[in-house]
Design a protein around this motif. Structure first.
Motif, PDB file in Angstrom:
ATOM      1  N   ILE A   1     -11.214   9.488  30.489  1.00  0.00           N
ATOM      2  CA  ILE A   1     -11.338   8.776  30.850  1.00  0.00           C
ATOM      3  C   ILE A   1      -9.796   8.265  30.637  1.00  0.00           C
ATOM      4  CG2 ILE A   1     -10.784   6.313  28.390  1.00  0.00           C
ATOM      5  CD1 ILE A   1     -13.699   8.201  27.976  1.00  0.00           C
ATOM      6  N   LYS A   2      -8.738   9.645  30.627  1.00  0.00           N
ATOM      7  CA  LYS A   2      -6.989   9.351  30.580  1.00  0.00           C
ATOM      8  C   LYS A   2      -6.648   8.404  31.664  1.00  0.00           C
ATOM      9  CE  LYS A   2      -5.225  11.768  26.695  1.00  0.00           C
ATOM     10  NZ  LYS A   2      -4.243  12.583  26.383  1.00  0.00           N
ATOM     11  N   MET A   3      -7.171   9.748  32.736  1.00  0.00           N
ATOM     12  CA  MET A   3      -7.522   9.145  34.244  1.00  0.00           C
ATOM     13  C   MET A   3      -7.829   8.398  34.525  1.00  0.00           C
ATOM     14  SD  MET A   3      -7.813  13.340  35.173  1.00  0.00           S
ATOM     15  CE  MET A   3      -8.235  12.962  37.546  1.00  0.00           C
ATOM     16  N   GLY A   4      -8.264   7.415  33.905  1.00  0.00           N
ATOM     17  CA  GLY A   4      -8.926   6.573  34.915  1.00  0.00           C
ATOM     18  C   GLY A   4     -10.117   5.693  35.102  1.00  0.00           C
ATOM     19  N   LYS A   5     -10.931   7.099  34.741  1.00  0.00           N
ATOM     20  CA  LYS A   5     -12.154   6.913  35.951  1.00  0.00           C
ATOM     21  C   LYS A   5     -13.362   6.068  35.378  1.00  0.00           C
ATOM     22  CE  LYS A   5     -12.324  11.254  37.906  1.00  0.00           C
ATOM     23  NZ  LYS A   5     -12.342  13.179  37.777  1.00  0.00           N
ATOM     24  N   LEU A   6     -13.379   5.765  33.788  1.00  0.00           N
ATOM     25  CA  LEU A   6     -14.502   5.275  33.763  1.00  0.00           C
ATOM     26  C   LEU A   6     -13.734   3.499  34.306  1.00  0.00           C
ATOM     27  CD1 LEU A   6     -16.516   5.004  31.734  1.00  0.00           C
ATOM     28  CD2 LEU A   6     -14.726   4.139  29.916  1.00  0.00           C
TER      29      LEU A   6
ATOM     30  N   TYR B   1     -13.394   2.611  37.558  1.00  0.00           N
ATOM     31  CA  TYR B   1     -14.077   3.023  38.998  1.00  0.00           C
ATOM     32  C   TYR B   1     -15.519   3.337  38.610  1.00  0.00           C
ATOM     33  CZ  TYR B   1      -9.523   2.869  40.166  1.00  0.00           C
ATOM     34  OH  TYR B   1      -7.860   3.049  40.124  1.00  0.00           O
ATOM     35  N   PHE B   2     -15.666   3.670  37.529  1.00  0.00           N
ATOM     36  CA  PHE B   2     -17.258   4.687  37.696  1.00  0.00           C
ATOM     37  C   PHE B   2     -18.320   3.795  36.291  1.00  0.00           C
ATOM     38  CE2 PHE B   2     -15.080   8.048  39.825  1.00  0.00           C
ATOM     39  CZ  PHE B   2     -15.866   7.730  40.830  1.00  0.00           C
ATOM     40  N   SER B   3     -19.660   3.450  36.301  1.00  0.00           N
ATOM     41  CA  SER B   3     -20.039   3.648  34.808  1.00  0.00           C
ATOM     42  C   SER B   3     -20.453   4.999  34.534  1.00  0.00           C
ATOM     43  CB  SER B   3     -20.984   2.656  35.186  1.00  0.00           C
ATOM     44  OG  SER B   3     -22.287   3.286  36.143  1.00  0.00           O
ATOM     45  N   PRO B   4     -20.806   4.485  32.716  1.00  0.00           N
ATOM     46  CA  PRO B   4     -21.041   5.974  32.166  1.00  0.00           C
ATOM     47  C   PRO B   4     -21.844   6.899  32.836  1.00  0.00           C
ATOM     48  CG  PRO B   4     -20.351   3.980  30.370  1.00  0.00           C
ATOM     49  CD  PRO B   4     -20.559   3.603  32.485  1.00  0.00           C
ATOM     50  N   SER B   5     -23.494   6.052  33.310  1.00  0.00           N
ATOM     51  CA  SER B   5     -24.327   6.770  34.145  1.00  0.00           C
ATOM     52  C   SER B   5     -23.827   7.488  35.705  1.00  0.00           C
ATOM     53  CB  SER B   5     -25.279   5.751  34.591  1.00  0.00           C
ATOM     54  OG  SER B   5     -24.829   4.969  35.211  1.00  0.00           O
ATOM     55  N   LYS B   6     -23.028   6.515  36.197  1.00  0.00           N
ATOM     56  CA  LYS B   6     -22.264   7.252  37.490  1.00  0.00           C
ATOM     57  C   LYS B   6     -21.259   8.571  37.226  1.00  0.00           C
ATOM     58  CE  LYS B   6     -23.858   4.028  41.335  1.00  0.00           C
ATOM     59  NZ  LYS B   6     -24.122   3.552  40.935  1.00  0.00           N
TER      60      LYS B   6
ATOM     61  N   PHE C   1     -26.140  16.836  28.270  1.00  0.00           N
ATOM     62  CA  PHE C   1     -26.621  15.219  27.061  1.00  0.00           C
ATOM     63  C   PHE C   1     -27.201  14.542  27.860  1.00  0.00           C
ATOM     64  CE2 PHE C   1     -22.929  17.740  26.697  1.00  0.00           C
ATOM     65  CZ  PHE C   1     -22.737  17.923  25.146  1.00  0.00           C
ATOM     66  N   PRO C   2     -28.150  13.428  26.414  1.00  0.00           N
ATOM     67  CA  PRO C   2     -28.746  13.010  27.328  1.00  0.00           C
ATOM     68  C   PRO C   2     -28.143  11.388  27.422  1.00  0.00           C
ATOM     69  CG  PRO C   2     -30.053  13.476  25.650  1.00  0.00           C
ATOM     70  CD  PRO C   2     -28.437  14.336  25.898  1.00  0.00           C
ATOM     71  N   LEU C   3     -27.937  10.695  28.552  1.00  0.00           N
ATOM     72  CA  LEU C   3     -27.237   9.439  28.805  1.00  0.00           C
ATOM     73  C   LEU C   3     -26.957   8.769  27.352  1.00  0.00           C
ATOM     74  CD1 LEU C   3     -25.977   8.166  30.801  1.00  0.00           C
ATOM     75  CD2 LEU C   3     -28.193   6.483  31.084  1.00  0.00           C
ATOM     76  N   ARG C   4     -27.929   8.964  26.218  1.00  0.00           N
ATOM     77  CA  ARG C   4     -27.514   7.291  25.423  1.00  0.00           C
ATOM     78  C   ARG C   4     -26.478   7.780  24.741  1.00  0.00           C
ATOM     79  NH1 ARG C   4     -28.614   8.605  20.968  1.00  0.00           N
ATOM     80  NH2 ARG C   4     -29.863  10.198  21.102  1.00  0.00           N
ATOM     81  N   VAL C   5     -26.445   9.932  24.811  1.00  0.00           N
ATOM     82  CA  VAL C   5     -24.934  10.162  24.079  1.00  0.00           C
ATOM     83  C   VAL C   5     -24.036   9.993  24.870  1.00  0.00           C
ATOM     84  CG1 VAL C   5     -23.820  12.490  22.795  1.00  0.00           C
ATOM     85  CG2 VAL C   5     -26.090  12.473  22.613  1.00  0.00           C
ATOM     86  N   PHE C   6     -24.058   9.969  26.124  1.00  0.00           N
ATOM     87  CA  PHE C   6     -22.775  10.031  26.711  1.00  0.00           C
ATOM     88  C   PHE C   6     -22.506   8.768  27.301  1.00  0.00           C
ATOM     89  CE2 PHE C   6     -20.246  10.304  31.262  1.00  0.00           C
ATOM     90  CZ  PHE C   6     -19.737  11.530  30.934  1.00  0.00           C
ATOM     91  N   GLU C   7     -23.330   7.466  26.948  1.00  0.00           N
ATOM     92  CA  GLU C   7     -23.149   6.099  27.442  1.00  0.00           C
ATOM     93  C   GLU C   7     -22.648   6.055  26.299  1.00  0.00           C
ATOM     94  OE1 GLU C   7     -26.592   4.580  28.370  1.00  0.00           O
ATOM     95  OE2 GLU C   7     -25.900   4.068  30.423  1.00  0.00           O
ATOM     96  N   THR C   8     -22.600   6.262  24.558  1.00  0.00           N
ATOM     97  CA  THR C   8     -22.396   5.643  23.164  1.00  0.00           C
ATOM     98  C   THR C   8     -20.632   6.470  23.787  1.00  0.00           C
ATOM     99  OG1 THR C   8     -24.118   6.201  22.387  1.00  0.00           O
ATOM    100  CG2 THR C   8     -22.702   6.086  21.474  1.00  0.00           C
ATOM    101  N   THR C   9     -20.278   7.914  23.424  1.00  0.00           N
ATOM    102  CA  THR C   9     -19.509   8.080  23.739  1.00  0.00           C
ATOM    103  C   THR C   9     -18.293   7.107  23.946  1.00  0.00           C
ATOM    104  OG1 THR C   9     -20.212  10.635  23.301  1.00  0.00           O
ATOM    105  CG2 THR C   9     -18.286  11.012  23.619  1.00  0.00           C
ATOM    106  N   SER C  10     -18.188   7.568  26.149  1.00  0.00           N
ATOM    107  CA  SER C  10     -17.995   6.997  26.561  1.00  0.00           C
ATOM    108  C   SER C  10     -16.886   5.805  26.884  1.00  0.00           C
ATOM    109  CB  SER C  10     -18.193   7.159  28.102  1.00  0.00           C
ATOM    110  OG  SER C  10     -19.729   6.473  28.535  1.00  0.00           O
ATOM    111  N   THR C  11     -18.340   4.820  25.527  1.00  0.00           N
ATOM    112  CA  THR C  11     -17.763   3.642  25.879  1.00  0.00           C
ATOM    113  C   THR C  11     -16.638   3.146  24.195  1.00  0.00           C
ATOM    114  OG1 THR C  11     -19.899   2.652  24.611  1.00  0.00           O
ATOM    115  CG2 THR C  11     -19.146   2.461  26.858  1.00  0.00           C
ATOM    116  N   ALA C  12     -17.056   4.243  23.785  1.00  0.00           N
ATOM    117  CA  ALA C  12     -16.130   4.022  22.051  1.00  0.00           C
ATOM    118  C   ALA C  12     -14.515   4.923  22.723  1.00  0.00           C
ATOM    119  CB  ALA C  12     -17.141   5.235  20.647  1.00  0.00           C
ATOM    120  N   SER C  13     -14.291   5.601  23.529  1.00  0.00           N
ATOM    121  CA  SER C  13     -13.758   5.935  23.637  1.00  0.00           C
ATOM    122  C   SER C  13     -12.547   5.391  24.518  1.00  0.00           C
ATOM    123  CB  SER C  13     -13.254   7.234  24.774  1.00  0.00           C
ATOM    124  OG  SER C  13     -14.219   8.658  24.135  1.00  0.00           O
TER     125      SER C  13
END
Length: 164
Positions: free
Chosen positions: A129-134, A136-141, A152-164
């Protein structure tokens, strides 16, 4: 009139412990870090500590010795209390350990995955996230990029990546 040479006045030492006193915090730090102790474990005598920093010399030696003695006993008490607290915390953690796996669901819907907090994947996601990959990529990609993320399930990963 004869001119007399006047000696420069030495600045008056600020009161020990006042906000202008720079020696006390320096001495507290030296004691906490163990700089007042020889490598063999024997505490340095007051003369050795007095000579460690020039700022100590603005205080009279007997007063400095008294302050050193008080700070050493205060620090010893704090270290003893910290040791007791560490032991109590360790006992509490042993009584109620944190499970390293999350178990969600029942039957066919049951999902087991590692705990996110403290996992290496959490650290790597913060870096991504610091490197700015979010951007260019959606959380699932983004999740597909690293094998650790796929634990990790996609639900856990998506929640964490959008909260950060």
């Amino acid at each position: 009139m004869a001119a007399t040479a006047t000696q420069p006045r030495t600045p008056k030492a600020p009161r020990w412990g006042s906000k202008n006193c720079r020696a006390k915090p320096l001495l507290e730090y030296a004691i906490r870090m163990g700089y007042d102790i020889h490598p063999n474990g024997v505490p340095k005598n007051a003369v050795e500590v007095y000579g460690m920093q020039p700022i100590y010399k603005i205080y009279k030696y007997p007063n400095f010795c008294n302050n050193l003695k008080n700070l050493r006993s205060k620090t010893a008490g704090l270290k003893a209390a910290a040791t007791l607290e560490d032991a109590a915390i360790a006992r509490q953690i042993n009584k109620f350990p944190i499970c390293q796996w999350v178990d969600v669901g029942v039957g066919d819907q049951r999902v087991v995955y590692p705990r996110w907090q403290g996992h290496t994947a959490q650290y790597l996601l913060r870096l991504d996230i610091k490197m700015g990959k979010l951007e260019y990529f959606s959380p699932s990609k983004l999740r597909a990029l690293r094998p650790l993320y796929r634990l990790f399930p996609l639900r856990v990963f998506e929640t964490t990546s959008t909260a950060s």
